[in-house]
Structure formats: C-alpha cells, structure tokens
Scaffold this active site. Structure first.
Site, short mmCIF file in Angstrom:
data_model
loop_
_atom_site.label_atom_id
_atom_site.label_comp_id
_atom_site.label_asym_id
_atom_site.label_seq_id
_atom_site.Cartn_x
_atom_site.Cartn_y
_atom_site.Cartn_z
CB SER A 77 -0.91 0.01 1.24
OG SER A 77 -1.61 1.24 1.33
CE1 TYR A 95 -4.09 -2.60 5.48
CE2 TYR A 95 -3.46 -0.39 4.81
CZ TYR A 95 -3.85 -1.68 4.49
OH TYR A 95 -4.01 -2.05 3.18
#
Length: 260
Positions: free
Chosen positions: A140, A150
C-alpha cells in the site's frame, strides 16, 4: 499451463487478479475464509472464462490454515504446480496503538505478515526448484505514512517483498510488490471508512490497477505503482522529511476519524 493461487481472491483486488488471470487462460486456486463466497466466485469465473478453478477454505489468521496453503504450493505431488502466487488477503487495522486489547492487531499480524511470510517462502522455494515463478505481494502507498498499525504492517510487507526479491535474484523467480493507492473496492466500507474526503481523481479501478501491475511484473519490476499520480505521491512520500510525514499522517488520521 500456468496456475495462480490468490489469497483473498473473492473480492476487491484479489477478485480483479482472478479475472485478469482467467482472461489469460490461467487456472486458479482461490483462497478465502468464506466457503459460500469461494464457491460463488469459482462458479462465476468458470462460467465466464472456462478455466479450472480450485478453492481452499482458509482463515489465514489461523496458523494451521497458513500451513495448509503453503503445503498446497510446496508439497511434492501437489498437482498442478502453482507458478503464480498473489498474497492479497488483508483488512484495515483501525484499533488504536494505545488500546489494551490487541486482538485486532494480532489478527493483522497473522494475516498480513506471518501468512505472507509462510506462503511467500513456500512459493519461493518451490518456484526456485523449478526455475520459474512469479510472486506478487499486495502492499500500500500508505506504507509511507505513520498513521496506525496497518501502515506499519504494509511497510513491513513492502520491505519483505523487496528482500525476497533480492534473495531469489537469478533463480527465475520474480517478486513484485504491488503498491496501490485508494482503490474502489469493499475494503473501505468493510472498515467503516466513508472515504468522502478523498478526491475522485485519486480513486483507482481495481481491474485497471491489476492490469498495470501485470505489465510491471512482465517487465520484471520489483515495485509496481500503477497510475502516474500515485507514482508521484509514492515518490514524494519517500523524499519528504520525517517530521513532514508525521504531520501529514496526523492530518489524515484526524480526517478519517471525522468521517468514521
């Protein structure tokens, strides 16, 4: 004949990979924890593309399930050979780093770190033995930020992917880290993220993302950041001084909390 194993292969980016490979005549092994969603996805792809689709019901937060998927890739006699692996399974870890309950963090570690390590290692060993194979790890752009666990997990995933590509160099095994920005999938809604503050021009279509990734894989790229605007954003995050990254992360976190 190529065979691709895709974790989290029934929705979002994983489903886009399944469609992209099926269009190319690649047989599939889809991995997900929901048996109904798995069978529905498999039937749809068989009907639409006429390719073989096998399924593995596995919750990758469970270490026995991780081992079963790795065994399908690596164990002698497991036919047909899998020569493409996409580590895609994941979810947003929104629990605070200050929370005394680390249940969500533990699940994030298992699904997006340990499972990637176990499955990626099995794939690299099996592919190295055969002298050919492709591993794609979904990371990501947010790995360049410091918002939450995350972003920390995805930073690990990208670093791991690049490290694996170094260790498999010259073996015929290609390892690519896919680094997407915001993609229109169920990912955000499942996490309770409205995404209303994100400009439309920053959203990507999952199928276009995957096609861009596969072009980069064909070129042997270790990092794939499809779409020019996200290449610019990703490069900028790498060049910004850390205090600027911290301020940007705080701003984005504040906006997300206001949305949620």
């Amino acid at each position: 004949m190529h065979v691709a194993l895709i974790t989290g292969g029934t929705a979002g980016i994983g489903a886009a990979f399944a469609r992209a490979f099926a269009r190319r005549g690649v047989s599939l092994v889809l991995v997900a924890r929901d048996p109904d969603a798995l069978e529905s996805s498999a039937e749809r792809i068989r009907g639409d593309f006429g390719v073989d689709v096998a399924t593995i019901v596995a919750d990758l937060a469970d270490r026995d399930a991780q081992a079963r998927v790795a065994a399908r890739i690596e164990e002698p006699g497991s036919e047909p050979d899998i020569d493409i692996v996409v580590n895609n399974a994941g979810f947003s870890v929104r629990s605070s780093l200050l929370s005394p309950d680390v249940t969500e963090h533990d699940r994030g570690f298992e699904v997006m770190q340990r499972a990637v390590l176990i499955i990626g290692g099995a794939a690299a060993r099996a592919m190295k033995h055969r002298g050919r194979g492709w591993i794609i790890n979904v990371c990501s752009v947010s790995a360049g930020l410091t918002q939450n666990n995350y972003t920390a997990i995805k930073a690990w995933t990208q670093n791991y992917s690049e490290a694996l590509s170094v260790q498999t160099a010259g073996t015929g095994v290609s390892v690519t880290a896919l680094v997407p920005g915001w993609v229109r999938t169920q990912f955000h809604s499942r996490a309770g993220i409205a995404g209303t503050s994100i400009p439309d021009l920053l959203w990507m279509d999952a199928d276009m993302l995957v096609e861009g990734c596969l072009r980069d894989v064909a070129r042997g790229k270790r990092i794939s950041v499809p779409q020019l605007r996200w290449k610019v954003i990703s490069s900028t995050l790498r060049l910004l001084p850390r205090p600027a990254i911290h301020r940007l992360s705080a701003l984005l976190t504040s906006r997300r909390q206001q949305e949620g």
